[in-house]
Design an enzyme around this catalytic site. Structure first.
Site, short mmCIF file in Angstrom:
data_model
loop_
_atom_site.label_atom_id
_atom_site.label_comp_id
_atom_site.label_asym_id
_atom_site.label_seq_id
_atom_site.Cartn_x
_atom_site.Cartn_y
_atom_site.Cartn_z
N CYS A 101 -5.97 -28.97 -1.89
CA CYS A 101 -7.13 -29.54 -2.43
C CYS A 101 -6.72 -29.92 -4.00
CB CYS A 101 -8.21 -28.72 -2.56
SG CYS A 101 -9.97 -29.24 -3.16
N SER A 144 -19.64 -32.20 3.00
CA SER A 144 -19.83 -31.40 2.02
C SER A 144 -18.83 -32.04 0.97
CB SER A 144 -19.46 -29.82 2.13
OG SER A 144 -19.83 -29.10 1.03
N ASN A 183 -17.09 -14.84 -1.25
CA ASN A 183 -16.28 -14.27 -0.52
C ASN A 183 -15.00 -14.15 -1.17
OD1 ASN A 183 -17.79 -14.41 2.01
ND2 ASN A 183 -17.60 -16.77 1.81
N GLY A 222 -10.44 -29.02 1.39
CA GLY A 222 -10.23 -30.41 1.07
C GLY A 222 -11.44 -30.84 0.80
N GLU A 223 -11.54 -32.01 -0.32
CA GLU A 223 -12.69 -32.82 -0.57
C GLU A 223 -12.80 -34.04 0.31
OE1 GLU A 223 -15.28 -32.45 -2.53
OE2 GLU A 223 -15.71 -34.67 -1.98
N CYS A 228 -16.24 -25.81 11.56
CA CYS A 228 -15.85 -26.23 10.18
C CYS A 228 -14.44 -26.70 10.21
CB CYS A 228 -15.80 -24.96 9.35
SG CYS A 228 -15.57 -25.29 7.53
N SER A 271 -21.83 -29.15 -3.12
CA SER A 271 -21.54 -27.67 -3.67
C SER A 271 -21.78 -27.81 -5.34
CB SER A 271 -19.95 -27.86 -3.42
OG SER A 271 -19.51 -27.75 -2.33
N LEU A 272 -23.05 -27.31 -5.46
CA LEU A 272 -23.32 -27.44 -6.86
C LEU A 272 -23.00 -26.17 -7.56
CD1 LEU A 272 -25.46 -29.06 -8.88
CD2 LEU A 272 -27.16 -27.46 -8.14
N HIS A 273 -23.26 -24.96 -7.33
CA HIS A 273 -22.79 -23.56 -7.76
C HIS A 273 -23.17 -23.30 -9.36
CE1 HIS A 273 -20.73 -23.45 -4.05
NE2 HIS A 273 -19.90 -24.29 -4.43
N CYS A 315 -12.51 -20.68 -5.44
CA CYS A 315 -12.18 -20.97 -4.04
C CYS A 315 -10.80 -20.90 -3.95
CB CYS A 315 -12.61 -22.61 -3.73
SG CYS A 315 -12.11 -23.18 -2.32
N CYS A 373 -11.45 -25.68 -7.83
CA CYS A 373 -12.77 -24.83 -8.17
C CYS A 373 -12.26 -23.12 -8.27
CB CYS A 373 -13.72 -24.73 -7.17
SG CYS A 373 -14.42 -26.73 -6.86
N GLU A 422 -6.39 -25.26 8.52
CA GLU A 422 -7.29 -24.38 9.27
C GLU A 422 -8.42 -24.91 9.77
OE1 GLU A 422 -5.94 -19.98 7.57
OE2 GLU A 422 -7.07 -21.27 6.49
N CYS A 448 -16.28 -19.46 4.02
CA CYS A 448 -16.17 -20.37 3.07
C CYS A 448 -15.33 -20.10 1.88
CB CYS A 448 -17.61 -20.43 2.47
SG CYS A 448 -18.92 -21.33 3.41
N1 SAH Z 1 -14.74 -29.92 -1.21
C1 SAH Z 1 -15.89 -29.88 -0.59
C2 SAH Z 1 -15.67 -29.35 0.80
C3 SAH Z 1 -15.39 -27.80 0.88
S1 SAH Z 1 -16.41 -27.00 1.35
C4 SAH Z 1 -16.99 -29.17 -1.35
O1 SAH Z 1 -16.68 -28.65 -2.30
O2 SAH Z 1 -18.16 -28.97 -0.92
C5 SAH Z 1 -16.52 -25.47 1.33
C6 SAH Z 1 -17.63 -24.62 0.62
O3 SAH Z 1 -17.29 -23.19 0.34
C7 SAH Z 1 -18.04 -25.24 -0.80
O4 SAH Z 1 -19.28 -25.22 -0.79
C8 SAH Z 1 -17.31 -24.19 -1.73
O5 SAH Z 1 -17.96 -24.48 -3.02
C9 SAH Z 1 -17.67 -23.05 -1.05
N2 SAH Z 1 -16.79 -21.98 -1.38
C10 SAH Z 1 -15.67 -22.04 -2.20
N3 SAH Z 1 -15.05 -20.84 -2.35
C11 SAH Z 1 -15.88 -19.94 -2.17
C12 SAH Z 1 -15.93 -18.52 -1.98
N4 SAH Z 1 -14.99 -17.80 -2.55
N5 SAH Z 1 -17.04 -17.69 -1.18
C13 SAH Z 1 -18.06 -18.69 -0.88
N6 SAH Z 1 -18.14 -19.88 -0.71
C14 SAH Z 1 -16.96 -20.53 -1.43
#
Ligand code: SAH
Length: 358
Positions: free
Chosen positions: A119, A203, A301, A171-172, A112, A225-227, A126, A123, A99, A344
């Site tokens: 992947c 990212s 999301n 993906g990463e 994007c 992507s810290l979170h 995700c 996470c 996608e 995202c």
């Molecule tokens: N693997 C890489 C690239 C993916 S980027 C990375 O992790 O950075 C996708 C972004 O969307 C990342 O920051 C991810 O953490 C974020 N993301 C994943 N699930 C999400 C969700 N349900 N709602 C909002 N952001 C989300």
């Protein structure tokens, strides 16, 4: 002998120039000019048929026809959100699906793109994480996402509709380092797509060794992507943290900013009662003081079957204000394309790894 044609979009500008020198019977001094012309037809005008390449010697055209394949990947489905976001489901030559999402806003258009089918990271919040890893995308499959989007948007003029490119799809990117790196060199090439480093963001979920490598070899904006601001919490929601701890992330991000001289975007999805407390905000402030960074707070999301919930408006505001008062740069990112599962973390396709049958 049958000649297997090569995919044109796997070639960097330097690769093409070398290939032409080695395989086309052209004077060495003509190679640069021809490489330029061909590159412009493909990446400035968007041509995908050799017959459209004017002003080239017949023999050069024949060679191109014989040795290269300029095929685009196909659009399987297209969805347009009520906010204008467009999501394309693209089918690769091997039938796998990825996608790509276009997010228009007042003064920019962000594309994007995906770097893998599926992947490995898993996470917990995700959607892509629920799809098993199928494969790394080739350089050509990465580049094709941009070409198809440009075709669709009629973006081959001088005025760019796609102003920014983010490697934030499925993906990463750092687990597909070489192909991502080469795709970025194609994006940056001035004779073609001509995106500056400041228009591209990669990212990562935090693949520590590749962060430093990227500072030296890729040199775009970096998003992390810290979170979560501590290892215990991060490990619960992002299994990659078992391998690469926050201390290591801080070290590699500091090194990145020393080379790249730009702030790193920290991505932080606010999950209700998971990472949205005052204590988390305070820990995050401390972490942000370790290297130049900006914080992007992201609305969570939802997707079918997920157990997390978005933080309340009140909690989001409190978190935002706490960070803001500390003097760090923080933005609240509004979700886009949620109604078409294009936001995202919502990307997922039906592709599955085929079992090997021997
Ligand atoms: N693997 C890489 C690239 C993916 S980027 C990375 O992790 O950075 C996708 C972004 O969307 C990342 O920051 C991810 O953490 C974020 N993301 C994943 N699930 C999400 C969700 N349900 N709602 C909002 N952001 C989300």
């Amino acid at each position: 002998m049958t000649i297997v044609s090569k995919n044109f979009y796997d070639f960097s500008y330097a690769d093409l120039s070398k290939f032409i020198l080695d395989h086309f019977s052209l004077e060495p001094k003509q190679v640069g000019m021809r490489t330029n012309q061909i590159w412009k037809f493909v990446y400035k005008k968007g041509f995908s048929e050799v017959s459209q390449f004017s002003n080239l010697p017949i023999e050069t055209k024949e060679n191109l026809q014989k040795l290269f394949n300029f095929k685009r990947i196909t659009i399987k489905e297209k969805k347009i959100s009520k906010d204008g976001t467009i999501k394309w489901l693209l089918q690769l030559e091997d039938q796998n699906l990825v996608e790509t999402v276009f997010i228009p806003s007042e003064n920019r258009g962000t594309l994007c793109i995906s770097s893998q089918v599926g992947c490995t990271l898993n996470c917990k919040f995700c959607h892509t994480g629920t799809q098993r890893m199928v494969k790394n995308l080739s350089t050509s499959e990465i580049i094709n996402q941009i070409l198809v989007a440009k075709d669709e948007l009629g973006d081959w003029g001088t005025q760019k509709k796609i102003t920014n490119i983010v490697y934030m799809g499925m993906g990463e990117p750092f687990y597909n380092f070489d192909n991502v790196k080469k795709s970025i060199s194609i994006l940056k090439e001035i004779h073609g797509l001509d995106y500056s480093s400041k228009k591209i963001t990669v990212s990562t979920a935090g693949v520590v060794p590749e962060i430093i490598k990227a500072a030296n070899e890729i040199g775009t904006y970096l998003a992390l992507s810290l979170h979560a601001p501590n290892d215990i919490l991060r490990e619960k929601i992002m299994p990659i943290n078992k391998k690469y701890k926050i201390k290591d992330l801080i070290e590699s991000c500091s090194a990145y900013t020393k080379i790249n001289k730009e702030k790193i975007f920290l991505e932080y999805v606010l999950l209700k009662d998971v990472n949205d407390s005052e204590e988390c905000a305070k820990q995050l402030i401390k972490l942000m003081s370790s290297f130049p960074s900006k914080l992007n707070l992201i609305e969570f999301n939802a997707w079918p079957g997920v157990s997390y919930q978005p933080s309340s408006t009140d909690a989001v505001q409190k978190f935002y204000q706490t960070i803001k008062k500390s003097g760090h740069i923080v933005t609240l990112r509004k979700s886009r394309g949620e109604d078409i599962l294009g936001a995202c973390g919502q990307l997922k396709t039906e592709s599955e790894k085929l079992r090997k049958t021997i």
